[in-house]
Design a protein around this motif. Structure first.
Motif, PDB file in Angstrom:
ATOM      1  N   LEU A  10       0.823  -1.198   0.000  1.00  0.00           N
ATOM      2  CA  LEU A  10       0.000   0.000   0.000  1.00  0.00           C
ATOM      3  C   LEU A  10       0.867   1.262   0.000  1.00  0.00           C
ATOM      4  N   SER A  11       1.941   1.241   0.769  1.00  0.00           N
ATOM      5  CA  SER A  11       2.804   2.430   0.740  1.00  0.00           C
ATOM      6  C   SER A  11       3.542   2.506  -0.598  1.00  0.00           C
ATOM      7  N   GLY A  12       3.794   1.336  -1.202  1.00  0.00           N
ATOM      8  CA  GLY A  12       4.352   1.329  -2.557  1.00  0.00           C
ATOM      9  C   GLY A  12       3.398   1.966  -3.553  1.00  0.00           C
ATOM     10  N   VAL A  13       2.111   1.694  -3.362  1.00  0.00           N
ATOM     11  CA  VAL A  13       1.102   2.273  -4.244  1.00  0.00           C
ATOM     12  C   VAL A  13       1.098   3.796  -4.113  1.00  0.00           C
ATOM     13  N   SER A  14       1.221   4.296  -2.882  1.00  0.00           N
ATOM     14  CA  SER A  14       1.200   5.754  -2.717  1.00  0.00           C
ATOM     15  C   SER A  14       2.461   6.387  -3.306  1.00  0.00           C
ATOM     16  N   ARG A  15       3.590   5.706  -3.127  1.00  0.00           N
ATOM     17  CA  ARG A  15       4.828   6.148  -3.797  1.00  0.00           C
ATOM     18  C   ARG A  15       4.628   6.199  -5.298  1.00  0.00           C
ATOM     19  N   GLY A  16       4.045   5.103  -5.797  1.00  0.00           N
ATOM     20  CA  GLY A  16       3.809   4.984  -7.231  1.00  0.00           C
ATOM     21  C   GLY A  16       2.879   6.068  -7.740  1.00  0.00           C
ATOM     22  N   MET A  17       1.935   6.501  -6.888  1.00  0.00           N
ATOM     23  CA  MET A  17       0.985   7.524  -7.307  1.00  0.00           C
ATOM     24  C   MET A  17       1.672   8.871  -7.518  1.00  0.00           C
ATOM     25  N   ILE A  18       2.610   9.209  -6.604  1.00  0.00           N
ATOM     26  CA  ILE A  18       3.361  10.458  -6.804  1.00  0.00           C
ATOM     27  C   ILE A  18       4.148  10.360  -8.111  1.00  0.00           C
ATOM     28  N   LEU A  19       4.787   9.200  -8.295  1.00  0.00           N
ATOM     29  CA  LEU A  19       5.539   8.983  -9.528  1.00  0.00           C
ATOM     30  C   LEU A  19       4.615   9.097 -10.737  1.00  0.00           C
ATOM     31  N   PHE A  20       3.399   8.558 -10.605  1.00  0.00           N
ATOM     32  CA  PHE A  20       2.463   8.631 -11.729  1.00  0.00           C
ATOM     33  C   PHE A  20       2.120  10.075 -12.073  1.00  0.00           C
ATOM     34  N   VAL A  21       1.824  10.881 -11.034  1.00  0.00           N
ATOM     35  CA  VAL A  21       1.434  12.276 -11.300  1.00  0.00           C
ATOM     36  C   VAL A  21       2.558  12.996 -12.055  1.00  0.00           C
ATOM     37  N   VAL A  22       3.808  12.790 -11.603  1.00  0.00           N
ATOM     38  CA  VAL A  22       4.947  13.418 -12.277  1.00  0.00           C
ATOM     39  C   VAL A  22       5.098  12.847 -13.687  1.00  0.00           C
ATOM     40  N   ALA A  23       5.067  11.514 -13.776  1.00  0.00           N
ATOM     41  CA  ALA A  23       5.335  10.857 -15.055  1.00  0.00           C
ATOM     42  C   ALA A  23       4.202  11.071 -16.057  1.00  0.00           C
ATOM     43  N   PRO A 143      -0.181   6.037   7.328  1.00  0.00           N
ATOM     44  CA  PRO A 143      -0.321   7.497   7.294  1.00  0.00           C
ATOM     45  C   PRO A 143      -1.525   7.937   6.454  1.00  0.00           C
ATOM     46  N   THR A 144      -2.341   8.814   7.049  1.00  0.00           N
ATOM     47  CA  THR A 144      -3.514   9.320   6.339  1.00  0.00           C
ATOM     48  C   THR A 144      -3.106  10.039   5.052  1.00  0.00           C
ATOM     49  N   TYR A 145      -1.956  10.720   5.139  1.00  0.00           N
ATOM     50  CA  TYR A 145      -1.524  11.521   3.995  1.00  0.00           C
ATOM     51  C   TYR A 145      -1.368  10.658   2.744  1.00  0.00           C
ATOM     52  N   TYR A 146      -0.865   9.402   2.945  1.00  0.00           N
ATOM     53  CA  TYR A 146      -0.676   8.504   1.806  1.00  0.00           C
ATOM     54  C   TYR A 146      -1.997   8.218   1.098  1.00  0.00           C
ATOM     55  N   LEU A 147      -3.084   8.174   1.927  1.00  0.00           N
ATOM     56  CA  LEU A 147      -4.397   7.920   1.315  1.00  0.00           C
ATOM     57  C   LEU A 147      -4.799   9.087   0.415  1.00  0.00           C
ATOM     58  N   LEU A 148      -4.499  10.320   0.875  1.00  0.00           N
ATOM     59  CA  LEU A 148      -4.783  11.481   0.039  1.00  0.00           C
ATOM     60  C   LEU A 148      -4.015  11.395  -1.282  1.00  0.00           C
ATOM     61  N   VAL A 149      -2.724  11.009  -1.186  1.00  0.00           N
ATOM     62  CA  VAL A 149      -1.891  10.902  -2.385  1.00  0.00           C
ATOM     63  C   VAL A 149      -2.509   9.911  -3.373  1.00  0.00           C
ATOM     64  N   ILE A 150      -2.953   8.759  -2.831  1.00  0.00           N
ATOM     65  CA  ILE A 150      -3.552   7.740  -3.701  1.00  0.00           C
ATOM     66  C   ILE A 150      -4.811   8.298  -4.368  1.00  0.00           C
ATOM     67  N   ALA A 151      -5.618   9.027  -3.576  1.00  0.00           N
ATOM     68  CA  ALA A 151      -6.853   9.594  -4.128  1.00  0.00           C
ATOM     69  C   ALA A 151      -6.550  10.600  -5.229  1.00  0.00           C
ATOM     70  N   VAL A 152      -5.591  11.494  -4.965  1.00  0.00           N
ATOM     71  CA  VAL A 152      -5.242  12.507  -5.974  1.00  0.00           C
ATOM     72  C   VAL A 152      -4.744  11.831  -7.251  1.00  0.00           C
ATOM     73  N   GLY A 153      -3.916  10.799  -7.091  1.00  0.00           N
ATOM     74  CA  GLY A 153      -3.396  10.080  -8.255  1.00  0.00           C
ATOM     75  C   GLY A 153      -4.514   9.505  -9.103  1.00  0.00           C
ATOM     76  N   LEU A 154      -5.497   8.886  -8.427  1.00  0.00           N
ATOM     77  CA  LEU A 154      -6.617   8.285  -9.172  1.00  0.00           C
ATOM     78  C   LEU A 154      -7.429   9.362  -9.896  1.00  0.00           C
ATOM     79  N   ILE A 155      -7.638  10.494  -9.219  1.00  0.00           N
ATOM     80  CA  ILE A 155      -8.405  11.579  -9.846  1.00  0.00           C
ATOM     81  C   ILE A 155      -7.686  12.096 -11.092  1.00  0.00           C
ATOM     82  N   ILE A 156      -6.373  12.313 -10.950  1.00  0.00           N
ATOM     83  CA  ILE A 156      -5.589  12.805 -12.097  1.00  0.00           C
ATOM     84  C   ILE A 156      -5.647  11.807 -13.245  1.00  0.00           C
ATOM     85  N   ALA A 157      -5.504  10.510 -12.909  1.00  0.00           N
ATOM     86  CA  ALA A 157      -5.550   9.475 -13.956  1.00  0.00           C
ATOM     87  C   ALA A 157      -6.881   9.537 -14.699  1.00  0.00           C
TER      88      ALA A 157
END
Lengths: 291, 334
Positions: A10-23, A143-157
């Motif tokens: 799950l934390s890998g997914v949130s890491r991946g989401m930041i990477l996704f937004v940039v990439a 961390p709650t923050y990671y959940l926000l990151v995942i949500a933002v990533g999905l929205i951007i996608a």
């Protein structure tokens, strides 16, 4: 054991989401426009510093975080527009080598520009108060923050897929890349289209930088690894494919996250192994359309 | 524009070599030190140009070979106790083998994909070298201990001059040979080259391997001269250096990369000592070069040596053109 692995994924997914937004920004710039933008990681790094400045100017509150999430993409978007309009446009039509070198020069300028403004020291932003806690998942804190990151990533996608697949703008861009002369003859201002897409891509790097700022430290050099990973995402995902970029970013995020558990020193190598395997087996990428 | 015939060229080179031979007598030691760095950088850039200028392959991972050459010297001494002279001889074999292995995979793709794949492989090697503390010393680097006589800058200068001159003569022979002509044919038009029976992948792989091996010699000299092999020699910004040097001097010229190497090395030296923001200055210099001198210094001076116009990339040309590149990205040929 299994819960640990799940949390790690799950934390890998949130890491991946930041990477996704940039990439995803690089997917537009390199995958769609075919401009090998080496400065993309520097855009991300600059955005993290902008987020730091904005957060502190407002006072480190929830509002400060929200402001940074808005201002960093905006400033980087404008920066991208200006960079494309003033410099890249002048060498359009020349070999891609020149674009690569010009964007590389921009990485040098941004690196020292940041040093001039903020100095070379490490900075930290910190989680916004509202998201600084953690939620319990299978009895483990996450961390709650990671959940926000995942949500933002999905929205951007979702938004980007809609933009590229379902709107007139997205289809015009795709057409302009395949045959700029024909699209131009149909009355579309192709250079302006390129500038806009480049600006959008830079803004996404900006959003990624602002999202990442509270997670790690904000320092010179954070752009170095993300640029390589972003190129890996674009190539693994298949050039120009937003869903492909999402899949690739998640794969890289999770592989790294699990890799750190297994072999900490070699975690970084797994990304390149994945990249090489994909390029050899499926050169067009996971979801790339063209062969 | 200037144009030299073969005879005046030969005269010029002889003169250049003569000046270089007596160089230690006319410059002070700190400048001689810088000259050795220029010689090493020149070899790096000219080896690199075998793939970029001669074959039309944009490699963005040559730092791997440069760094591996340096580490070959350091590790052979550290683990086996072999002297650096042996290391310098073995380095091209090691880096050539790595280049052969990497090239085997990378020459299958073209254009920007080739660039990104070479970058990925070089980062992989960087990660391994930087992470393998017990074998390479990791971030701390691996020390190199030159023999007593090479501590003297003048002696090292002559060693470097000899090695670099020999390598450049080899590159000259290579470029002028039928092999070099085949590489040029691949650069100019891969389709036609294939049609007349040139095995493109074989030639590209051979060029990549030779280029990697020669780059390894430059790396070996660098480690021997600075008495240290560092992981940063393999890090990706290092891969941009030969590209910039080659571009600054002129891709389509023989000595252009060496001129570019001299320019960048000397600029680097002065910029670093006079400003706190050397990268900024560098970035601006590179921007100006790309905007106003796309053919490089030598390429612009000797415009007759230019073999194609960068303003009009040919359809089949692989030089940095991505696999699915549009004919002209913005419909506005410059």
């Amino acid at each position: 054991m299994w819960t640990d692995i799940f949390i790690q994924i799950l934390s890998g997914v949130s890491r991946g989401m930041i990477l996704f937004v940039v990439a995803s920004g690089l997917t537009l710039i390199f995958g769609v426009l075919r401009i090998p933008n080496f400065a993309h990681g520097s855009f991300y790094m600059l955005a993290a510093f902008v987020a730091y400045a904005v957060t502190h100017a407002v006072g480190g509150s929830n509002l400060g975080f929200a402001a940074s999430l808005l201002m960093a993409p905006l400033i980087l978007g404008v920066f991208g527009l200006v960079f494309e309009f003033m410099l890249l446009r002048r060498i359009a039509g020349r070999l891609h080598l020149y674009q690569l070198i010009m964007t590389f020069a921009m990485t040098l300028i941004i690196a020292d520009g940041i040093k001039m403004i903020w100095g070379g020291a490490y900075r930290s932003v910190g989680y916004p108060p509202l998201l600084s806690g953690s939620v319990e998942i299978f009895g483990r804190p996450f961390p709650t923050y990671y959940l926000l990151v995942i949500a933002v990533g999905l929205i951007i996608a979702g938004l980007l897929s809609l933009l590229m697949e379902r709107t007139r703008f997205g289809r015009t861009v795709s057409a302009a890349v395949v045959d700029p002369e024909m699209v131009g003859a149909l009355g579309v201002n192709v250079p302006r289209l390129y500038t806009l897409v480049f600006g959008l891509g830079a803004a996404l790097a900006g959003l990624g930088g602002a999202l990442a700022a509270p997670v790690g430290s904000v320092s010179l050099g954070i752009g170095d690894s993300i640029i390589i990973e972003s190129f890996a995402v674009v190539i693994i995902g298949g050039s120009g494919s937003i869903p492909g970029a999402l899949a690739a970013a998640l794969i890289i995020g999770v592989v790294q996250s699990l890799g750190i558990m297994v072999a900490p020193r070699l975690a970084i190598a797994f990304v390149f192994i994945a990249l090489c395997v994909v390029l050899l087996v499926r050169p067009q990428g996971l979801l790339g359309r063209r062969v | 524009m200037l144009h030299l015939n073969a005879r005046s060229k030969a005269g010029l080179y002889t003169l250049l070599l003569a000046v270089l031979a007596i160089f230690p007598l006319i410059v002070e030691e700190s400048n001689l030190f810088l000259t050795v760095d220029v010689l090493i950088a020149a070899l790096f850039a000219m080896s690199y140009n075998i793939v970029l200028g001669q074959t039309g392959l944009l490699s963005f991972g040559h730092a791997a070979f440069y760094g591996l050459g340096a580490y070959t010297v350091a590790l052979l001494q550290m683990h086996l106790g072999w002297p650096i002279e042996v290391g310098i001889v073995v380095a091209p074999l090691v880096t050539g083998a790595f280049a052969l292995a990497i090239g085997f995979f990378t020459v299958r793709v073209s254009g920007m994909y080739f660039a990104m794949l070479t970058l990925a492989f070089s980062q992989l090697i960087f990660a391994m070298v930087a992470g393998w503390y017990s074998f390479t010393g990791g971030d701390n680097g691996a020390p190199v201990m030159p023999p007593d006589y090479l501590f003297d800058t003048t002696n090292f200068y002559y060693l470097a001059l000899g090695v670099v001159t020999a390598c450049i003569c080899f590159i000259r022979l290579l470029v002028g040979s039928p092999f070099g002509a085949a590489l040029a044919a691949i650069r100019e038009n891969p389709e036609r080259a294939r049609f007349i029976g040139v095995d493109i992948r074989f030639y590209q792989l051979a060029a990549f391997t030779i280029s990697g091996a020669l780059t390894g010699i430059a790396g070996a000299l660098q480690a021997a001269f600075h008495q240290m092999a560092f992981p940063s020699l393999l890090f990706w910004p290092q891969s941009a250096e030969p590209v910039l040097m080659t571009l600054a001097g002129g891709i389509q010229t023989f000595f252009g990369p060496a001129i570019g190497a001299a320019l960048f090395t000397i600029l680097n030296f002065f910029v670093a000592s006079y400003t706190d923001y050397p990268l900024f200055v560098f970035g601006v210099v590179v921007l100006v070069l790309v905007l106003f001198l796309p053919d490089g210094i030598v390429g612009t001076l000797f415009s007759k040596e230019r073999r194609y116009r960068p303003g009009a990339p040919k359809d089949g040309a692989e030089l940095a053109v991505s696999a699915n590149a549009p004919k002209s990205p913005k419909g506005a040929p410059s």
